[in-house]
Design an enzyme around this catalytic site. Structure first.
Site, short mmCIF file in Angstrom:
data_model
loop_
_atom_site.label_atom_id
_atom_site.label_comp_id
_atom_site.label_asym_id
_atom_site.label_seq_id
_atom_site.Cartn_x
_atom_site.Cartn_y
_atom_site.Cartn_z
N GLY A 1 0.89 -1.25 -0.03
CA GLY A 1 -0.10 0.15 -0.07
C GLY A 1 0.77 1.27 0.02
O GLY A 1 0.59 2.13 -0.70
N TRP B 1 2.25 1.53 -3.49
CA TRP B 1 1.01 2.05 -4.34
C TRP B 1 1.17 3.65 -4.35
O TRP B 1 0.91 4.31 -5.30
CB TRP B 1 -0.25 1.64 -3.82
CG TRP B 1 -1.35 2.15 -4.86
CD1 TRP B 1 -1.76 1.58 -5.85
CD2 TRP B 1 -2.18 3.16 -4.42
NE1 TRP B 1 -2.94 2.30 -6.32
CE2 TRP B 1 -2.97 3.41 -5.52
CE3 TRP B 1 -2.11 4.22 -3.34
CZ2 TRP B 1 -4.03 4.44 -5.49
CZ3 TRP B 1 -3.22 5.25 -3.53
CH2 TRP B 1 -4.07 5.30 -4.65
N HIS B 2 1.61 4.17 -3.26
CA HIS B 2 1.57 5.67 -2.99
C HIS B 2 2.53 6.33 -3.71
O HIS B 2 2.45 7.44 -4.48
CB HIS B 2 1.45 6.34 -1.75
CG HIS B 2 0.07 6.10 -1.00
ND1 HIS B 2 -0.30 4.66 -0.47
CD2 HIS B 2 -0.65 6.87 -0.73
CE1 HIS B 2 -1.66 5.02 -0.10
NE2 HIS B 2 -1.98 6.29 -0.23
N GLY B 3 3.52 5.56 -4.07
CA GLY B 3 5.05 6.36 -4.70
C GLY B 3 6.16 5.43 -4.67
O GLY B 3 6.30 4.68 -3.77
N PHE C 1 -0.31 10.16 -7.68
CA PHE C 1 -0.49 8.59 -7.41
C PHE C 1 -1.09 8.05 -8.59
O PHE C 1 -0.97 6.93 -8.73
CB PHE C 1 -1.06 8.37 -5.97
CG PHE C 1 -0.37 9.12 -4.76
CD1 PHE C 1 0.91 9.29 -4.91
CD2 PHE C 1 -0.86 9.86 -3.87
CE1 PHE C 1 1.71 10.07 -4.21
CE2 PHE C 1 -0.35 10.53 -2.98
CZ PHE C 1 1.10 10.68 -2.96
#
Length: 994
Positions: free
Chosen positions: A840, A843-845, A994
């Protein structure tokens, strides 16, 4: 409520908002029509606009001069100039230069560097729309005050600045100081080290830099080196570009290399001696370059204190096309009866400039207003008109152009009114501008000197003076002129609609979006009853919206849609488990593969290089294809991240996985499926909508109750307040500058920035979601709630039930549960939680700091599980126990935000170190008033956030119940407030990246 009624209400609201501009006093800033529709599209429609030519712009009696040269700034050879007289405005002059191949250079000299950086940044952004160009122009390794708008410059600590006073003190032996009237060295003159000494300069675009300034195409280093061997190495985005030895000898030398549109430039000098660095320029070979050259003093006397012949050589190399001089602040407090001495000094500088760069026009910006405390009142300095008169006389005598910024501001005591605006345009010292104020005065300057159109919303008509020219009148007949104007208007309109400008994002907080939505509603009101036409119409509108937001990456959205549509059909029709697995695997690989290529390739390559010592380079084949076939100029050494790719890939993938699990029948019409994937309100930043929740709405008749419409208006208004009044304001005025250089601020300021960022990202992201849900509801579609007061959470697990709810559900249903969830024992549960949160975070960066952020939240979830296993929920259900749990959770989440927001791990560690080791700012009595507005907004934002739900529901219900007329009045007042608080820069929503 029918769509046409919604259209009429929004149209009336926008008309009232722009129309009030003509009735409300000038100190209230309101948009004009040109804020919503570009002026060049409507200027031919309106006639009879009168402009008072009363005296803020004065041109010298002689006409402007244009330089003619054989080698126009395309290299470093000295240009041969021939002065040629032309007539016309400065815009005509620049237009003439633009017809040639090569560079147009404006050199801005001013005595306030932060404002100069803002002013030159605005000049670049506005003029490059017509003339092109890239880069920030000239700078030095050491500058007295940090740039804020264009670039961030970080130099090694051994650099020192030397000027005329250094020459007088014997620290340097010459007055050859270059265009900055200053040189930089990393060793004293005459010093020879026994071992090579290194000195570095790092240049990166500012977080607030416009798109063109952020493009680094070409590097030029102006230097002198008569002492010894010095090696220079240039690295672009951590890749070596060039390594060479500086020329040794007397005179001026220029080191030049290409930067390939990189974003992170490191220049390293190494030698036993130091060269003289006269200036470093990042620029383009063609188009507009604007240099910010800060100067101390009111008359620019430093110009007359350097070696004239050497300075001429610099100007010959730089080949400036326009000088802008902005002086006067320092002399105001020296109150005298007359200023003839000042007039003579300024004239001497202007005459010297005309001598050193013959044929180059010079613009003198007059003194702006300043005020002081006089007993119980604040009034302008009485000597300002005398100083302006001296400036005007010196400019006219030297054949320069003079612009009266004092009159443009509003004359006497205008600085007080500027300081009282919201946001303030001047600081409380009544001398210096704030950032928005510097942008505003530059907008005045551009409109008066360079624009060929009437004033915009911030410019008073009497501050513009038409430039009298003797250019020949047009020879077109009226019919020809009318046809040409009509054709030009249509061509401009088509060009604007069909073009993508990455520097002007198409987002909810821009006026252009609401014109777009108004037009969408107009068309929607005609076809909303016919489901097929309605879905097709909104699908095409959504594709257009993504094109205006993400450009040519629209093709990725279409590819993902096409693949998952057919995979869904094939999965549903497959009779064997192996075939179903094959098609779901195709869907997963295509979605995750596309996401991984664009988002993680650079991260994985850098990690591999660091671990194995390899030198693998990223190459963007799609960018190369676009450059070769579409005429673009993308940087092929970076893979550009498409807007919203993480959202639409996850949303589309959830559809095929639900079909695979037989929870959903496939969509039969690819246009309907495309509409589901691309629905524009939530396309680029969520919420991530489940197909089972949205697709049934595609086949449902439009229905919107009056209460639902009122609820939608409430959500949109709330979202805009969160985004513009709170999030953008505290980001620009406090948070961004602290996170950029935390070592420059105390631990208290760093801690306030951390708490502020927690509010900023919540207001930014939840504000977007509120607006998206409201827009969707007006169109008759219900989107899921994505936030539920997350900082009220009593544990990390509770936080993730309240924060980004749609992502939490996605990770739970499609990652955590397939890994085994909590069905395989406690230890395996902990492992599954850590894997889910690490992914997770990724996923953001694509950076280590995001993995750390996700890992910390994973650890928090594990600790929550352990706590609940031993103690249950009885200690945190209510009272002091719950309050303590909320407090601890909030502190933990805030600590994690440090890693999420910081530019890198070093910056995050520095912030933590400042908070724990250097907390006190020295004087809270000085610090708190300086940040009073920001701290008030942060406190107010958190106070509203922690209000009981019954109070929030009460004012939401009250808004829904009141008559529509009262609602519109409330929204109009809210819009006026938002417009006062909006920052000068349009900030994209955080989750767009994102």
């Amino acid at each position: 409520m029918r769509p046409f009624r919604s259209f009429l209400l929004i149209l009336i609201l926008l008309a009232c908002l722009t129309g009030l501009n003509y009735f409300i006093p000038d100190n209230i800033i309101l948009p004009q029509v040109s804020e919503f529709v570009p002026w060049d599209l409507i200027k031919g429609t309106f006639t009879g606009i009168s402009v008072d030519t009363s005296a803020s712009f004065i041109q010298a009696p002689d006409t402007l001069s244009q330089k003619s040269d054989f080698n126009r700034s395309t290299g470093d050879t000295v240009s041969l100039k021939e002065e040629k007289k032309i007539s016309g405005t400065l815009k005509d002059y620049l237009d003439t230069l633009n017809c040639r191949d090569g560079q147009i250079r404006i050199m801005y000299y001013g005595d306030s560097q932060i404002e100069g950086d803002r002013m030159t940044s605005y000049l670049r952004q506005s003029l490059r729309e017509d003339y092109g160009g890239s880069g920030p122009g000239l700078f030095l390794p050491v500058i007295p005050v940090m740039y804020t708008k264009s670039v961030y410059i970080r130099s090694s600590s051994n650099w020192e600045r030397y000027n005329y006073l250094s020459f007088r003190a014997g620290e340097i032996s010459h007055r050859n100081l270059g265009p900055f009237m200053t040189i930089c060295r990393y060793m004293p003159e005459g010093a020879i080290s026994t071992a090579p000494v290194k000195a570095s300069v790092r240049i990166v675009p500012s977080a607030f830099a416009d798109y063109t300034t952020s493009i680094f195409d070409k590097l030029r280093i102006f230097y002198g080196n008569s002492s010894g061997i010095v090696r220079v190495t240039v690295r672009a985005d951590n890749y070596p570009v060039v390594s060479d030895t500086l020329i040794r000898g007397t005179g001026l030398f220029v080191f030049t290399c290409s930067l390939y549109s990189a974003k992170n430039i490191i220049i390293e000098f190494e030698g036993r001696v130091s060269p003289d660095i006269y200036g470093i320029s990042i620029e383009s070979d063609a188009g507009l370059v604007v240099d910010n050259l800060p100067q101390r003093g009111s008359a620019g006397l430093e110009f007359t204190m350097v070696e004239k012949d050497k300075l001429k050589k610099f100007y010959d190399r730089l080949s400036p096309d326009l000088f802008i001089l902005h002086y006067g602040l320092n002399i105001v407090k020296n109150v005298r009866k007359e200023y003839s001495y000042y007039e003579k000094g300024l004239y001497r500088q202007l005459a010297l400039l005309r001598e050193l760069s013959p044929g180059t026009p010079v613009v003198v910006i007059g003194l702006t207003d300043m005020a002081f405390q006089d007993s119980d009142s604040i009034r302008s300095y009485p000597n300002i008109p005398s100083i302006i008169e001296a400036q005007k006389k010196a400019a006219l005598a030297a054949g320069a152009i003079f612009w009266d910024s004092f009159s443009a501001m509003g004359g006497e005591s205008s600085i007080v009114k500027w300081a009282e605006r919201i946001p303030p345009l001047a600081q409380k010292d009544y001398t210096h501008f704030t950032y928005p104020g510097a942008d505003t005065i530059t907008k005045y300057l551009v409109s008066a000197l360079f624009a060929g159109s009437p004033a915009d919303s911030l410019l008073k008509p009497d501050s513009i003076v038409a430039v009298q020219t003797d250019m020949p009148a047009a020879t077109h007949t009226p019919v020809q002129s009318e046809m040409t104007e009509e054709t030009g208007l249509i061509a401009t309109l088509v060009s604007r609609i069909s073009s993508y400008n990455p520097d002007k994002p198409f987002i909810f907080s821009t006026p252009a979006f609401w014109i777009f939505f108004l037009l969408v509603l107009a068309g929607y009101s005609l076809i909303y009853k016919k489901l097929i036409l309605r879905n097709l119409y909104l699908f095409l509108v959504s594709l257009f919206f993504y094109f205006k937001t993400g450009g040519l990456f629209l093709f990725l959205l279409i590819i993902v849609t096409t693949i998952d549509y057919f995979c869904g059909l094939l999965i549903y029709r497959s009779n064997t488990r192996n075939l179903r697995r094959l098609f779901i695997l195709v869907s997963i690989i295509s979605n995750i593969g596309i996401l991984a290529y664009f988002k993680y390739t650079g991260f994985f390559v850098d990690t591999l290089n660091n671990l194995l010592g390899t030198d693998i380079r990223v190459y963007d084949y799609l960018a190369a294809f676009s450059n070769n076939h579409l005429g673009t100029n993308f940087n092929v050494s970076h893979i550009i991240l498409p807007v919203g790719i993480s959202f639409f890939t996850f949303q589309s993938l959830s559809y095929t996985m639900d079909v695979y699990r037989r929870k959903l029948a496939p969509v039969r019409n690819i246009l309907d499926f495309g509409f589901y994937v691309s629905f524009f309100p939530q396309l680029v930043a969520g919420p991530i909508v489940r197909a089972s929740e949205f697709i049934p709405q595609l086949y449902t008749e439009f229905h919107l109750a009056r209460r639902e419409f009122s609820h939608a208006l409430f959500l949109i208004s709330k979202g805009l307040i969160k985004k513009i009044i709170i999030s953008d304001f505290i980001a620009v005025n406090f948070i961004d500058r602290i996170f950029e250089l935390p070592a420059m601020y105390s631990g208290f300021e760093n801690l306030m920035a951390v708490y502020g960022y927690g509010l900023q990202i919540y207001c930014d992201f939840s504000g977007y979601t509120d607006i998206a849900i409201g827009i969707g509801l007006i169109l008759g579609f219900r989107l899921p709630v994505n936030f539920n007061s997350p900082y009220k959470a009593s544990g990390v697990d509770d936080f993730w039930k309240r924060w980004h709810i749609s992502l939490s559900r996605w990770l739970k249903d499609y990652l955590y549960i397939p890994l085994g969830g909590n069905r395989k024992g406690r230890f395996r549960t902990f492992i599954n939680l850590m894997i889910t949160m690490l992914l997770g975070g990724l996923w953001h960066g694509a950076a280590l700091r995001f993995i750390v952020w996700g890992g910390l939240h994973g650890i928090g979830l594990v600790i929550n599980k352990i706590w609940r296993y031993f103690f249950g929920d009885r200690l945190i259900r209510k009272g002091a126990g719950r309050a303590l749990a909320v407090f601890i959770t909030f502190q933990f989440v805030s600590f994690c935000w440090i890693f999420f927001r910081a530019a890198d791990m070093d910056t995050a560690i520095m912030m933590i170190r400042q908070i724990f080791e250097n907390f006190s700012p020295g004087s809270y009595q000085t610090l708190i008033p300086a940040y009073s507005t920001v701290l008030f907004l942060i406190a107010a934002g958190y106070l509203i956030h922690f209000l009981p739900e019954r109070i929030k529901e009460s004012y939401r219900g009250l808004f829904i119940r009141i008559p529509v007329v009262v609602q519109m009045t409330a929204i109009l007042l809210m819009a006026i407030l938002i417009y006062q608080m909006k920052t000068a820069d349009i900030l994209p929503f955080i989750y767009f990246r994102f």
